[in-house]
Design an enzyme around this catalytic site. Structure first.
Site, PDB file in Angstrom:
ATOM      1  N   ARG A   1    -106.163  30.880   4.829  1.00  0.00           N
ATOM      2  CA  ARG A   1    -105.098  30.434   3.930  1.00  0.00           C
ATOM      3  C   ARG A   1    -103.778  31.154   4.197  1.00  0.00           C
ATOM      4  O   ARG A   1    -102.706  30.551   4.182  1.00  0.00           O
ATOM      5  CB  ARG A   1    -105.522  30.639   2.477  1.00  0.00           C
ATOM      6  CG  ARG A   1    -106.737  29.838   2.053  1.00  0.00           C
ATOM      7  CD  ARG A   1    -107.025  30.057   0.580  1.00  0.00           C
ATOM      8  NE  ARG A   1    -108.263  29.426   0.146  1.00  0.00           N
ATOM      9  CZ  ARG A   1    -109.446  29.997   0.142  1.00  0.00           C
ATOM     10  NH1 ARG A   1    -109.576  31.246   0.575  1.00  0.00           N
ATOM     11  NH2 ARG A   1    -110.519  29.357  -0.288  1.00  0.00           N
TER      12      ARG A   1
ATOM     13  N   HIS B   1    -118.949  29.469  -8.593  1.00  0.00           N
ATOM     14  CA  HIS B   1    -119.977  30.320  -7.981  1.00  0.00           C
ATOM     15  C   HIS B   1    -119.450  31.721  -7.642  1.00  0.00           C
ATOM     16  O   HIS B   1    -118.233  31.952  -7.576  1.00  0.00           O
ATOM     17  CB  HIS B   1    -120.483  29.665  -6.696  1.00  0.00           C
ATOM     18  CG  HIS B   1    -119.388  29.465  -5.685  1.00  0.00           C
ATOM     19  ND1 HIS B   1    -118.925  30.476  -4.871  1.00  0.00           N
ATOM     20  CD2 HIS B   1    -118.648  28.375  -5.393  1.00  0.00           C
ATOM     21  CE1 HIS B   1    -117.957  30.019  -4.115  1.00  0.00           C
ATOM     22  NE2 HIS B   1    -117.753  28.746  -4.401  1.00  0.00           N
TER      23      HIS B   1
ATOM     24  N   ARG C   1    -103.804  23.411  -5.007  1.00  0.00           N
ATOM     25  CA  ARG C   1    -103.763  23.371  -6.463  1.00  0.00           C
ATOM     26  C   ARG C   1    -103.249  22.068  -7.072  1.00  0.00           C
ATOM     27  O   ARG C   1    -103.463  21.813  -8.246  1.00  0.00           O
ATOM     28  CB  ARG C   1    -102.880  24.527  -6.980  1.00  0.00           C
ATOM     29  CG  ARG C   1    -103.472  25.901  -6.708  1.00  0.00           C
ATOM     30  CD  ARG C   1    -104.597  26.187  -7.676  1.00  0.00           C
ATOM     31  NE  ARG C   1    -105.343  27.379  -7.299  1.00  0.00           N
ATOM     32  CZ  ARG C   1    -106.508  27.362  -6.671  1.00  0.00           C
ATOM     33  NH1 ARG C   1    -107.055  26.219  -6.335  1.00  0.00           N
ATOM     34  NH2 ARG C   1    -107.135  28.475  -6.366  1.00  0.00           N
TER      35      ARG C   1
ATOM     36  N   GLU D   1    -117.682  21.383  -3.909  1.00  0.00           N
ATOM     37  CA  GLU D   1    -116.287  21.790  -3.793  1.00  0.00           C
ATOM     38  C   GLU D   1    -115.464  20.631  -3.233  1.00  0.00           C
ATOM     39  O   GLU D   1    -115.993  19.718  -2.586  1.00  0.00           O
ATOM     40  CB  GLU D   1    -116.178  23.031  -2.886  1.00  0.00           C
ATOM     41  CG  GLU D   1    -114.765  23.549  -2.615  1.00  0.00           C
ATOM     42  CD  GLU D   1    -113.991  23.906  -3.873  1.00  0.00           C
ATOM     43  OE1 GLU D   1    -113.651  22.968  -4.633  1.00  0.00           O
ATOM     44  OE2 GLU D   1    -113.703  25.092  -4.096  1.00  0.00           O
ATOM     45  N   ARG D   2    -114.187  20.674  -3.491  1.00  0.00           N
ATOM     46  CA  ARG D   2    -113.260  19.697  -2.913  1.00  0.00           C
ATOM     47  C   ARG D   2    -113.367  19.711  -1.391  1.00  0.00           C
ATOM     48  O   ARG D   2    -113.503  20.768  -0.780  1.00  0.00           O
ATOM     49  CB  ARG D   2    -111.847  20.068  -3.351  1.00  0.00           C
ATOM     50  CG  ARG D   2    -110.751  19.220  -2.759  1.00  0.00           C
ATOM     51  CD  ARG D   2    -109.434  19.768  -3.256  1.00  0.00           C
ATOM     52  NE  ARG D   2    -108.304  19.146  -2.611  1.00  0.00           N
ATOM     53  CZ  ARG D   2    -107.049  19.563  -2.756  1.00  0.00           C
ATOM     54  NH1 ARG D   2    -106.791  20.619  -3.525  1.00  0.00           N
ATOM     55  NH2 ARG D   2    -106.061  18.948  -2.150  1.00  0.00           N
TER      56      ARG D   2
ATOM     57  N   SER E   1    -114.960  24.902   1.461  1.00  0.00           N
ATOM     58  CA  SER E   1    -115.184  23.492   1.198  1.00  0.00           C
ATOM     59  C   SER E   1    -116.656  23.110   1.325  1.00  0.00           C
ATOM     60  O   SER E   1    -117.510  23.686   0.665  1.00  0.00           O
ATOM     61  CB  SER E   1    -114.302  22.658   2.133  1.00  0.00           C
ATOM     62  OG  SER E   1    -114.311  21.299   1.807  1.00  0.00           O
TER      63      SER E   1
END
Length: 259
Positions: A100, A11, A117, A89-90, A24
């Site tokens: 992050r 997206h 990752r 999403e995960r 998420s």
């Protein structure tokens, strides 16, 4: 030999992408840049004469809105759009909402890279005390899923994402591809990575090196068994795409001035 073509994408950019936070399952909307990315994606696909028969999205706004904007640019607003939580999403568990870069300062860049990752590493699960727990699990969209609410994930590795995505691919999307339908999948960074891993046969070790920028269409050419014929192709200005990939990779790093 290539028999089918599939377009997928992550997206467009959302507010938390820009703020470098784990988004998420929190239902963040596209920001102005993300809407522009989606429109540009639509323009590229129009220039390449893509005519879609069916669109698949997650149940998150940023995925759905991206698809709508693409279809609007194509003049194909009438094309059916189907949404499933299995393309979400995960689920980043306890990391949801966190920055992050700050996590890299606290836990080290390598740990953050593994959380983001790797294939098998699962972040700590979300607890009921988490500030976004109620927002996620009280949302009506998760009360009408094909699994009970208490069976929805509280955290996921990429392996978990692939395991919940594959039934939807096998039972819903793949049959449409095999019927010759032209399909667009507007999903997320990790649900797209999981599907690429499956279709391209990317190893557990090599998937850590696959990074997807926001709002860039990805072309996959598939054989009669729906296996990729060659690697995926990013469509668009390749120099700009590589810069966008680097930007995503740098999100989990500490800026030089802070080291």
């Amino acid at each position: 030999m290539s028999k089918y073509k599939l377009i997928m994408l992550r997206h467009g950019e959302g507010a938390w992408n820009k703020e470098n936070r784990f988004c998420s399952w929190v239902d963040q909307k596209l920001n102005s840049e993300g809407m522009e990315e989606a429109r540009n994606c639509g323009k590229q696909l129009k220039a390449l004469n893509f005519e879609f028969d069916l669109v698949f999205t997650s149940v998150l706004n940023r995925s759905i809105h991206t698809a709508w904007l693409i279809l609007e640019e194509l003049g194909q607003e009438w094309v059916p759009v189907e949404s499933s939580w299995r393309l979400n999403e995960r689920h980043y568990g306890a990391l949801i909402g966190l920055n992050r870069e700050q996590m890299a300062l606290n836990h080290g860049e390598e740990q953050v890279r593994l959380w983001r990752r790797s294939y098998n590493v699962t972040p700590p699960p979300i607890e009921e005390s988490h500030p976004y727990y109620q927002e996620i699990y009280n949302d009506r969209r998760y009360k009408v899923c094909d699994v009970p609410l208490d069976q929805l994930p509280r955290s996921e590795s990429l392996k978990d994402v692939l395991e919940r995505l594959l039934p939807y691919w096998n039972e819903r999307i793949a049959p449409e591809v095999l019927r010759g339908k032209t399909i667009l999948i507007s999903a997320h960074g990790n649900s797209s990575r999981a599907l690429l891993k499956h279709l391209e046969g990317i190893s557990d070790e090599d998937i850590i090196n696959i990074t997807l920028p926001t709002g860039v269409p990805i072309l996959l050419e598939l054989d009669e068994n729906l296996r990729a014929v060659g690697p995926h192709q990013f469509l668009g200005d390749q120099e700009a795409i590589q810069a966008a990939i680097k930007k995503v990779e740098d999100q989990g790093k500490v800026k030089q001035a802070k080291k």
